[in-house]
Design a protein around this motif. Structure first.
Motif, short mmCIF file in Angstrom:
data_model
loop_
_atom_site.label_atom_id
_atom_site.label_comp_id
_atom_site.label_asym_id
_atom_site.label_seq_id
_atom_site.Cartn_x
_atom_site.Cartn_y
_atom_site.Cartn_z
N ARG A 1 16.82 -25.86 54.23
CA ARG A 1 15.53 -25.58 54.59
C ARG A 1 15.69 -24.02 55.46
NH1 ARG A 1 14.68 -30.73 56.17
NH2 ARG A 1 15.18 -30.13 58.25
N THR B 1 9.80 -18.94 47.40
CA THR B 1 8.46 -20.09 46.88
C THR B 1 9.05 -20.90 46.15
OG1 THR B 1 7.92 -18.58 45.04
CG2 THR B 1 6.99 -17.86 47.08
N GLU B 2 8.36 -21.99 45.95
CA GLU B 2 8.48 -23.21 44.95
C GLU B 2 9.07 -22.78 43.47
OE1 GLU B 2 9.78 -26.72 43.79
OE2 GLU B 2 9.04 -26.11 45.96
N ALA C 1 12.44 -21.25 43.85
CA ALA C 1 13.48 -21.97 43.88
C ALA C 1 13.76 -22.82 42.92
CB ALA C 1 13.06 -22.83 45.21
N GLU C 2 12.90 -23.47 42.05
CA GLU C 2 12.83 -24.14 40.94
C GLU C 2 13.54 -23.34 39.87
OE1 GLU C 2 12.84 -27.34 38.37
OE2 GLU C 2 12.79 -27.28 40.43
N ARG D 1 17.23 -23.03 40.82
CA ARG D 1 17.68 -24.34 40.38
C ARG D 1 18.08 -24.67 38.95
NH1 ARG D 1 17.43 -29.00 38.49
NH2 ARG D 1 15.21 -28.56 37.82
#
Length: 477
Positions: free
Chosen positions: A408, A415-416, A419-420, A423
């Motif tokens: 974290r 931001t989401e 991050a996605e 990944r």
């Protein structure tokens, strides 16, 4: 004018022989004097009766020397009424030439008239016809056998229903349609047919899809096409429709093989235990706690599989489930979800992209569903037919709580969406194109987001140690 029947009411189980084939036999010396030459001959019959009508079945080559020929016009009229295919006249020993009145009468009635020369016995003509019929029968048997083998091969393909329809349409040189219970086309193969013929074929399908006690088949003609409909035996009121320009003797046999195969391929084959498991899966998909349905599903372990692909027909999902050996299947949008015992091996299936979870107990199916979804995304991005979820390794040695807290902190600037994207990009070894495919975004957008991630994190994303650290952080719970 009286017209002859083109299709005798009773014919033997052998292909007819066209009159042209008999005329082509030079050893016979036959000569066509009147009428068409392409009529089909089903058999041969010799008669010297003044009125042969009572002794004819239809479709035969009637041979006579005219012993009792007194009224040629009336004689030909009776022969036509009996449905004879053609008349052969021997010029000896009664006549030296074929009577002109007989030639005129045959021409007027459209009945083929063949002259048999003195040197040719009637028995030689009969023997030649039977030889031609035997050859035609052998060719037809070979054609039917090859068609059966082709249908069986098609039934073993990954998308068997459309493959069988395609093989049937090819072998019959026509169109094959599978009608659903509501009369709509579920699948089809072969060239399109005129709208009126298609409507008539659908009507015939409706006649044979009424369930037990109804007719098993129906046939008709429209727009010059031969139409036939056959009820399937799978119990789902499905019907096979066939439209062809012609109908050979073996076509019914070929269609019958297709009916059997399609009945097996589309039958539900459900048992009581399967129904119980299906009900449990439905409750699970509707949000019931996994522990609540675990008893009905069994202790496990279980594997969840997500799949995309198929041929787009309603039977593709059922075929995939059968290939993987499970009746527990659900299709939501473009993804198929399957549940199967972990003891059942998951293998790649042609035409499908699969993602498989790790084996889990029934109470952990929700997590397994997420694993299968991620595995499918990796399979689609990497263009791999099957990707399995892999867990454990060094990441499993780190305390989950500590790992989550560190993750974290490390990923807080992102931001989401960033991050996605990071990944997926890391999971695909930094491939811009495959990441774009997996996320359904433009490759330039991927580059922009990854550059932004590097700036916010103040990390060198080309460093393998940095990539590894970020990967573990992104996978932390």
């Amino acid at each position: 004018m009286t017209t002859r029947s083109a299709h005798p009411a009773s014919t033997p189980p052998a292909p007819p022989v066209p009159l042209t084939a008999l005329l082509a036999r030079r050893d016979l010396g036959l000569r066509l004097l009147a009428g068409p030459e392409d009529v089909p001959l089903h058999w041969v019959h010799t008669s010297e009766m003044a009125d042969p009508y009572p002794y004819l079945l239809g479709g035969e080559l009637l041979m006579t020397a005219g012993v009792q020929l007194t009224d040629p016009a009336r004689y030909v009229e009776r022969v036509v009424e009996a449905g004879a295919a053609a008349l052969a006249f021997g010029v000896t020993p009664v006549y030296d030439t074929v009577p002109a009145e007989l030639v005129e009468a045959c021409a007027g009635q459209g009945l083929p008239l063949v002259e048999v020369p003195p040197r040719t016995p009637f028995t030689a003509v009969a023997r030649a016809l039977w030889q031609l019929m035997a050859e035609a029968r052998l060719r037809e048997l070979r054609r039917v056998t090859e068609a059966q083998q082709s249908l069986a091969t098609a039934a073993a393909r990954p998308a068997p229903v459309p493959a069988v329809l395609g093989a049937l349409a090819s072998r019959l040189a026509g169109r094959a349609v599978l009608f659903g219970p509501d009369g709509t086309e579920s699948a089809a193969a072969g060239p399109e047919i005129p709208a009126e013929a298609a409507a008539t074929l659908a009507e015939l399908a409706g006649l044979v899809s009424g369930g037990p006690g109804g007719p098993a088949s129906a046939s008709g003609e429209e727009e010059g096409l031969r139409l036939a409909a056959y009820a399937l035996g799978g119990g789902d009121s499905l019907t096979l429709g066939v439209a062809t320009a012609r109908r050979d003797p073996g076509d019914h046999t070929v269609a019958g093989v297709a009916v059997v195969l399609l009945s097996l391929l589309t039958a539900p084959h459900r048992g009581a235990d399967v129904t119980v498991r299906d009900g449990a899966l439905v409750r699970l998909l509707l949000g019931a706690p996994p522990a609540e349905v675990a008893g009905a599903l069994g202790p496990g372990p279980w594997t969840v599989v997500h799949a995309s692909g198929g041929d787009g027909t309603p039977f593709a999902t059922a075929s995939l489930a059968a290939a993987l050996g499970t009746p527990l299947v659900d299709r939501a949008g473009g993804t198929v979800r399957l549940l199967l015992p972990a003891s059942t091996g998951v293998t790649a299936q042609e035409g499908w992209t699969l993602g498989a979870s790790a084996p889990v107990a029934a109470a952990e199916l929700t997590a397994a569903d997420a694993q299968a979804a991620r595995a499918l995304r990796r399979a689609e991005a990497s263009r791999t037919s099957l990707v399995r979820h892999r867990a454990g390794g060094f990441a499993g040695l780190v305390d989950p709580g500590e790992a989550a807290a560190y993750a974290r902190t490390l990923l807080a600037p992102l931001t989401e969406p960033l991050a996605e994207t990071l990944r997926v990009w890391l999971s695909l070894h930094g491939s811009w194109d495959r990441t774009a495919v997996a996320m359904d975004i433009h490759r330039n957008t991927v580059r922009q987001r990854i550059t932004r991630c590097a700036a916010l994190l103040d990390r060198d994303l080309d460093d393998p140690d940095v990539r590894m650290e970020l990967w573990f952080a992104l996978r932390a719970p």
